[in-house]
Design a protein around this motif. Sequence first.
Motif, PDB file in Angstrom:
ATOM      1  N   ARG A 134      -8.992   6.907   2.861  1.00  0.00           N
ATOM      2  CA  ARG A 134      -8.735   7.135   1.374  1.00  0.00           C
ATOM      3  C   ARG A 134      -7.496   6.611   0.963  1.00  0.00           C
ATOM      4  O   ARG A 134      -7.365   6.089  -0.285  1.00  0.00           O
ATOM      5  CB  ARG A 134      -8.695   8.763   1.172  1.00  0.00           C
ATOM      6  CG  ARG A 134      -8.424   8.979  -0.228  1.00  0.00           C
ATOM      7  CD  ARG A 134      -8.582  10.845  -0.346  1.00  0.00           C
ATOM      8  NE  ARG A 134      -7.437  11.387   0.272  1.00  0.00           N
ATOM      9  CZ  ARG A 134      -6.186  11.614  -0.142  1.00  0.00           C
ATOM     10  NH1 ARG A 134      -5.639  10.911  -1.137  1.00  0.00           N
ATOM     11  NH2 ARG A 134      -4.964  11.962   0.776  1.00  0.00           N
ATOM     12  N   ALA A 182      -6.572  10.894  10.423  1.00  0.00           N
ATOM     13  CA  ALA A 182      -8.033  10.816  10.428  1.00  0.00           C
ATOM     14  C   ALA A 182      -8.866  11.178   9.202  1.00  0.00           C
ATOM     15  O   ALA A 182      -9.690  10.770   8.799  1.00  0.00           O
ATOM     16  CB  ALA A 182      -8.796  11.855  11.614  1.00  0.00           C
ATOM     17  N   SER A 183      -7.928  12.313   8.486  1.00  0.00           N
ATOM     18  CA  SER A 183      -8.602  12.656   7.152  1.00  0.00           C
ATOM     19  C   SER A 183      -8.252  11.838   6.075  1.00  0.00           C
ATOM     20  O   SER A 183      -9.420  11.588   5.165  1.00  0.00           O
ATOM     21  CB  SER A 183      -8.286  14.139   7.099  1.00  0.00           C
ATOM     22  OG  SER A 183      -8.582  14.665   5.812  1.00  0.00           O
ATOM     23  N   ASP A 184      -7.063  11.389   6.204  1.00  0.00           N
ATOM     24  CA  ASP A 184      -6.757  10.516   4.720  1.00  0.00           C
ATOM     25  C   ASP A 184      -6.312   9.271   4.919  1.00  0.00           C
ATOM     26  O   ASP A 184      -6.162   8.427   3.851  1.00  0.00           O
ATOM     27  CB  ASP A 184      -5.357  11.248   4.428  1.00  0.00           C
ATOM     28  CG  ASP A 184      -5.245  12.646   4.116  1.00  0.00           C
ATOM     29  OD1 ASP A 184      -6.500  13.307   3.881  1.00  0.00           O
ATOM     30  OD2 ASP A 184      -4.431  13.242   4.072  1.00  0.00           O
ATOM     31  N   HIS A 230       3.716  12.190   3.416  1.00  0.00           N
ATOM     32  CA  HIS A 230       2.974  13.579   3.935  1.00  0.00           C
ATOM     33  C   HIS A 230       4.284  14.291   4.549  1.00  0.00           C
ATOM     34  O   HIS A 230       4.973  14.149   5.389  1.00  0.00           O
ATOM     35  CB  HIS A 230       1.869  13.232   4.749  1.00  0.00           C
ATOM     36  CG  HIS A 230       1.117  14.666   5.262  1.00  0.00           C
ATOM     37  ND1 HIS A 230       1.520  15.328   6.170  1.00  0.00           N
ATOM     38  CD2 HIS A 230      -0.060  15.345   4.445  1.00  0.00           C
ATOM     39  CE1 HIS A 230       0.594  16.335   6.163  1.00  0.00           C
ATOM     40  NE2 HIS A 230      -0.344  16.382   4.880  1.00  0.00           N
ATOM     41  N   TRP A 267       2.891  12.475  10.072  1.00  0.00           N
ATOM     42  CA  TRP A 267       1.512  12.068  10.063  1.00  0.00           C
ATOM     43  C   TRP A 267       0.979  12.275  11.261  1.00  0.00           C
ATOM     44  O   TRP A 267       1.183  11.510  12.052  1.00  0.00           O
ATOM     45  CB  TRP A 267       1.429  10.410   9.791  1.00  0.00           C
ATOM     46  CG  TRP A 267       1.736  10.330   8.316  1.00  0.00           C
ATOM     47  CD1 TRP A 267       3.095  10.078   7.847  1.00  0.00           C
ATOM     48  CD2 TRP A 267       1.022  10.468   7.183  1.00  0.00           C
ATOM     49  NE1 TRP A 267       3.143   9.763   6.463  1.00  0.00           N
ATOM     50  CE2 TRP A 267       1.807  10.120   6.303  1.00  0.00           C
ATOM     51  CE3 TRP A 267      -0.397  10.639   6.826  1.00  0.00           C
ATOM     52  CZ2 TRP A 267       1.275   9.742   4.927  1.00  0.00           C
ATOM     53  CZ3 TRP A 267      -0.990  10.339   5.757  1.00  0.00           C
ATOM     54  CH2 TRP A 267       0.074  10.137   4.573  1.00  0.00           C
ATOM     55  N   GLU A 284      -4.730  14.512  13.105  1.00  0.00           N
ATOM     56  CA  GLU A 284      -5.805  14.843  12.167  1.00  0.00           C
ATOM     57  C   GLU A 284      -5.574  14.611  10.597  1.00  0.00           C
ATOM     58  O   GLU A 284      -6.419  14.329  10.076  1.00  0.00           O
ATOM     59  CB  GLU A 284      -5.633  16.558  12.339  1.00  0.00           C
ATOM     60  CG  GLU A 284      -6.111  17.288  13.570  1.00  0.00           C
ATOM     61  CD  GLU A 284      -5.560  17.025  14.663  1.00  0.00           C
ATOM     62  OE1 GLU A 284      -5.644  17.082  15.661  1.00  0.00           O
ATOM     63  OE2 GLU A 284      -4.091  16.759  14.237  1.00  0.00           O
ATOM     64  N   THR A 285      -4.411  14.692  10.426  1.00  0.00           N
ATOM     65  CA  THR A 285      -3.933  14.002   8.882  1.00  0.00           C
ATOM     66  C   THR A 285      -4.494  12.663   8.576  1.00  0.00           C
ATOM     67  O   THR A 285      -4.888  12.250   7.653  1.00  0.00           O
ATOM     68  CB  THR A 285      -2.500  14.339   8.389  1.00  0.00           C
ATOM     69  OG1 THR A 285      -2.109  15.377   8.780  1.00  0.00           O
ATOM     70  CG2 THR A 285      -2.196  13.869   6.891  1.00  0.00           C
TER      71      THR A 285
END
Length: 308
Positions: A283, A278-280, A268, A272, A275-276
């Motif tokens: 997935r 927690a979001s990704d 990324h 990292w 927020e990133t």
Amino acid sequence: MSLAGKTAIVTGSGRGLGLAYARELARRGAAVVVNDVDGAVAAEAVDAIAAEGGRAVAVVAPVGSSAVARQLVAAAVESFGGLDILVTNAGVLRDKSLLKMTDEDFDTVIDVHLRGTFTCVREAYAHFKAHGVAGRVIAIGSPTGQRGNFGQTNYAAAKAGIVGMVRTWALEMKRAGVTANAVIPVAATAMTKTVPYFQKAVEAEERGEPMPDFFRRELGFGTSEDVAGLVAYLASDAAADVTGQAIGVGGDRLQLWSHPEAVATEFHDGGWDYETLASDFGRLFGGRLQGVGESFPELPADLRPEDR
């Protein structure tokens, strides 16, 4: 395959797996330094090896300290003129769940398994290097060190640490021609005798009968003697190119364990942050998270433990 003219130390070899290793090495021609904390048990092991035509002496002492490591190597040199093979098998158990495990429970297991392996290997390697011996180091691990097991924080830490040390020693000892490997045994022992799942297998062994195929093949679970052949092979010249490995054996099964490797990699831009992640994270990695512990298949009806 002959180990004639070789000398081996096997720690914790008064009974069980350690005795099986010592007897097999002796059958292959090696002189053996037997080690146990119980003098009577150690003497019986020496007698058993002698009765089969082998040569052995005993060192009665608990491994862990540098002094005992020196004592073991000195016994090999004084009794048989040198040292070629070290098998670090000695161990104890203090099983408790995390909140019930005391400092003493933890320290005792770490001292015998982990520190005992470290001090004995350091002393043996010093001898190998000083005398130009292409020695063999065989450290005994456990599935618990590879996968974890409930109630065995101390044991898991020690056995995982042993495999980590073996990988490091393979690098450090390579130039001297010394190999270092870990054996991960799965066999009927005093510990497994108390587990109902293995009842039928243990009962068969105690009657002198072959274990059912389900245990030997599906689970890779067998006798102490099933493990001893791998120890003898790794101690031999035939295994001169095998080092830094963790090899599982039990029953009819032989396994080469992988070294830890990344199972998934993502990038990324900018790194990292919370927020990133927690979001990704879910997935990207949710379907790739690694399991812990060992799971066993359901026993066939005829192999289920009897109610007592």
